[in-house]
Design a protein around this motif. Structure first.
Motif, PDB file in Angstrom:
ATOM      1  N   ALA A  20       0.819  -1.201   0.000  1.00 19.02           N
ATOM      2  CA  ALA A  20       0.000   0.000   0.000  1.00 19.02           C
ATOM      3  C   ALA A  20       0.854   1.252   0.000  1.00 19.02           C
ATOM      4  O   ALA A  20       0.430   2.308  -0.481  1.00 19.02           O
ATOM      5  CB  ALA A  20      -0.920  -0.005   1.218  1.00 19.02           C
ATOM      6  N   ASN A  21       2.076   1.137   0.536  1.00 17.02           N
ATOM      7  CA  ASN A  21       2.967   2.288   0.596  1.00 17.02           C
ATOM      8  C   ASN A  21       4.250   1.991  -0.184  1.00 17.02           C
ATOM      9  O   ASN A  21       4.240   1.995  -1.408  1.00 17.02           O
ATOM     10  CB  ASN A  21       3.265   2.652   2.057  1.00 17.02           C
ATOM     11  CG  ASN A  21       3.914   4.011   2.193  1.00 17.02           C
ATOM     12  OD1 ASN A  21       4.024   4.747   1.220  1.00 17.02           O
ATOM     13  ND2 ASN A  21       4.350   4.349   3.389  1.00 17.02           N
ATOM     14  N   ALA A  22       5.333   1.711   0.489  1.00 16.08           N
ATOM     15  CA  ALA A  22       6.630   1.571  -0.177  1.00 16.08           C
ATOM     16  C   ALA A  22       7.032   0.115  -0.336  1.00 16.08           C
ATOM     17  O   ALA A  22       6.769  -0.717   0.528  1.00 16.08           O
ATOM     18  CB  ALA A  22       7.707   2.307   0.612  1.00 16.08           C
ATOM     19  N   VAL A  23       7.686  -0.181  -1.476  1.00 18.84           N
ATOM     20  CA  VAL A  23       8.357  -1.462  -1.688  1.00 18.84           C
ATOM     21  C   VAL A  23       9.857  -1.205  -1.667  1.00 18.84           C
ATOM     22  O   VAL A  23      10.359  -0.355  -2.413  1.00 18.84           O
ATOM     23  CB  VAL A  23       7.966  -2.110  -3.023  1.00 18.84           C
ATOM     24  CG1 VAL A  23       8.831  -3.343  -3.294  1.00 18.84           C
ATOM     25  CG2 VAL A  23       6.500  -2.485  -3.030  1.00 18.84           C
ATOM     26  N   THR A  24      10.560  -1.956  -0.805  1.00 20.08           N
ATOM     27  CA  THR A  24      12.020  -1.884  -0.758  1.00 20.08           C
ATOM     28  C   THR A  24      12.558  -3.281  -0.961  1.00 20.08           C
ATOM     29  O   THR A  24      12.291  -4.183  -0.173  1.00 20.08           O
ATOM     30  CB  THR A  24      12.511  -1.322   0.579  1.00 20.08           C
ATOM     31  OG1 THR A  24      11.935  -0.031   0.791  1.00 20.08           O
ATOM     32  CG2 THR A  24      14.025  -1.194   0.585  1.00 20.08           C
ATOM     33  N   LEU A  25      13.321  -3.453  -2.043  1.00 18.18           N
ATOM     34  CA  LEU A  25      13.835  -4.765  -2.419  1.00 18.18           C
ATOM     35  C   LEU A  25      15.348  -4.655  -2.526  1.00 18.18           C
ATOM     36  O   LEU A  25      15.878  -3.886  -3.338  1.00 18.18           O
ATOM     37  CB  LEU A  25      13.219  -5.194  -3.753  1.00 18.18           C
ATOM     38  CG  LEU A  25      13.614  -6.530  -4.346  1.00 18.18           C
ATOM     39  CD1 LEU A  25      13.309  -7.676  -3.388  1.00 18.18           C
ATOM     40  CD2 LEU A  25      12.885  -6.744  -5.672  1.00 18.18           C
ATOM     41  N   GLY A  26      16.070  -5.444  -1.691  1.00 15.53           N
ATOM     42  CA  GLY A  26      17.533  -5.401  -1.721  1.00 15.53           C
ATOM     43  C   GLY A  26      18.068  -5.930  -3.035  1.00 15.53           C
ATOM     44  O   GLY A  26      18.477  -5.170  -3.917  1.00 15.53           O
ATOM     45  N   THR A  27      18.032  -7.231  -3.231  1.00 15.14           N
ATOM     46  CA  THR A  27      18.410  -7.861  -4.490  1.00 15.14           C
ATOM     47  C   THR A  27      17.398  -8.923  -4.833  1.00 15.14           C
ATOM     48  O   THR A  27      16.809  -9.556  -3.955  1.00 15.14           O
ATOM     49  CB  THR A  27      19.810  -8.501  -4.418  1.00 15.14           C
ATOM     50  OG1 THR A  27      19.814  -9.495  -3.383  1.00 15.14           O
ATOM     51  CG2 THR A  27      20.885  -7.466  -4.139  1.00 15.14           C
TER      52      THR A  27
END
Length: 416
Positions: free
Chosen positions: A31-38
């Motif tokens: 719904a807000n942020a997606v943070t994907l390392g690798t």
């Protein structure tokens, strides 16, 4: 680290993933942020959030990747995918590189990054604000709709390259040379264009700008057409059919050449047509006709060879040696006319000032030379026609005269 599909969803907050491996398919929805390392794995990836940040994404160039930032920014490192769809219409897109085997679609408010490549497919790019790009390349068609000003290293397509936008500025000192190339055609419409070499291996080139155009060498299998609301500064132009250059301001060109190698779709020959303010050319070789029209000075510093007719009309005209298989007509409506040797089927000159001409030969017709304030020529030869030399005032000076019929001298002053 899951062997099967992975689905991660947050209906009210963020989704954070440090490392994604082994999965056959991954879907992330926040719904807000997606943070994907690798995400280095052998499957498809779909990630959606208001904002999206990702490190390296690599599925071996075999599977699709779809990335969406609904309302905010998207920041990516390197992406290697089978197909790629990026949407960041609400915020800026930053990236290191986008390397794709198949189809690429990128839509963003703005973009800043390195290369965008479709190795075996087409590429569609849509940007609304000012952007900075590396090399943008596609094996098939490449279409870019650019609402703002864009600087770039290269746009290259194995099909048709089509660009519309604001100011388009090629980085001519980069590895991509600021190149514009489309094997099946190049069509660019912008507020201004600065580019390196522009080429089409199998098609035509069309560059249209409301402002100035400055480009390197242009080449096309068929036609080259340029239309500028400002000044044009171009290197050499080589076309298999026609070269047509229209400028409101001054036009500065290198050597202009048309050949018979392309398709004459218009059915009017392989012609050169150039008009604008002051015209300055390194030279001209036409397999058909040539027409030069100027509101100022026409200056062509190297020999001109035209298989058909040549017409040049400007306030003043300065030419090197001219050879035309058809009629040769030169007019300086406000100033002087100065040329090297003139060789045409017929030769007509009309100067609003003085005329200083080399030898004049009409191989299959008449010679008609008129001047307002002085006429000086080399030899006059019309083996199949007549010759008329007319001078309103000032001296009239000629070399040897040989004609097959009438010879007429009209002078308001001395004859030499």
């Amino acid at each position: 680290d899951v062997g099967g599909p992975v689905e991660l969803s947050s209906t009210g907050g963020n989704v954070f993933v440090t490392t994604l491996t082994r999965s056959t398919e991954a879907t992330i929805d926040a719904a807000n942020a997606v943070t994907l390392g690798t995400a280095n794995f052998g499957g498809a990836l779909r990630a959606t959030g208001n904002t999206l940040t990702a490190g390296s994404i690599d599925n071996g160039g075999l599977f699709s990747t779809s990335l969406t930032a609904r309302t905010g920014a998207m920041g990516l490192a390197a992406v290697n995918a089978g197909a790629l769809d990026i949407s960041a219409v609400g915020g800026p897109l930053t990236y290191s590189s986008l390397q794709v085997q198949g189809t690429v679609g990128v839509s963003a408010r703005s973009a800043a990054g390195g290369n965008i490549v479709s190795a075996a497919g087409g590429l569609t790019l849509g940007l609304t604000d000012t952007s900075t790009l590396g090399s943008v390349r596609a094996l098939n068609a490449l279409t870019a709709t650019l609402g703002g000003d864009v600087s770039y290293d290269e746009f290259a397509s194995g099909g048709v390259l089509s660009i519309t936008g604001g100011a388009l500025t090629g980085n001519r000192g980069s590895a991509g040379l600021g190149r514009l190339s489309g094997d099946d055609g190049v069509a660019v419409r912008a507020t201004s264009i600065i580019a390196g070499p522009v080429s089409s291996l199998r098609g035509s080139v069309s560059l249209i700008a409301t402002g100035p155009i400055t480009v390197g060498a242009l080449s096309a299998a068929h036609d080259i057409g340029l239309d500028s609301g400002g000044i044009l500064t171009l290197d050499t132009l080589t076309a298999g059919d026609d070269v047509r250059v229209l400028g409101v301001g001054d036009v500065t060109l290198g050597l202009v050449t048309t050949t018979t190698g392309g398709t004459d779709n218009e059915g009017d020959g392989h012609n050169i047509e150039i008009s604008g303010g002051a015209l300055s050319l390194a030279g001209a070789n036409s397999a058909g006709n040539a027409r030069f029209s100027s509101t100022g000075l026409i200056q062509i510093v190297s020999p001109i060879t035209i298989q058909g007719d040549l017409v040049a009309r400007g306030s003043a005209v300065t030419l090197a040696n001219v050879t035309a298989g058809g009629g040769l007509s030169l007019t300086s409506f406000g100033g002087n006319l100065s040329t090297g040797n003139l060789n045409g089927g017929s030769v007509t000159t009309n100067s609003g000032g003085s005329s200083l001409l080399g030898d004049v030969l009409a191989t299959n017709g008449d010679i008609n030379l008129k001047s307002a304030t002085g006429l000086t020529t080399g030899s006059i030869s019309a083996p199949r026609g007549s010759a008329l030399l007319s001078n309103e005032s000032g001296p009239l000076v000629t070399g040897a005269i040989a004609v097959s019929s009438d010879f007429t001298l009209n002078s308001g002053s001395d004859l030499d």
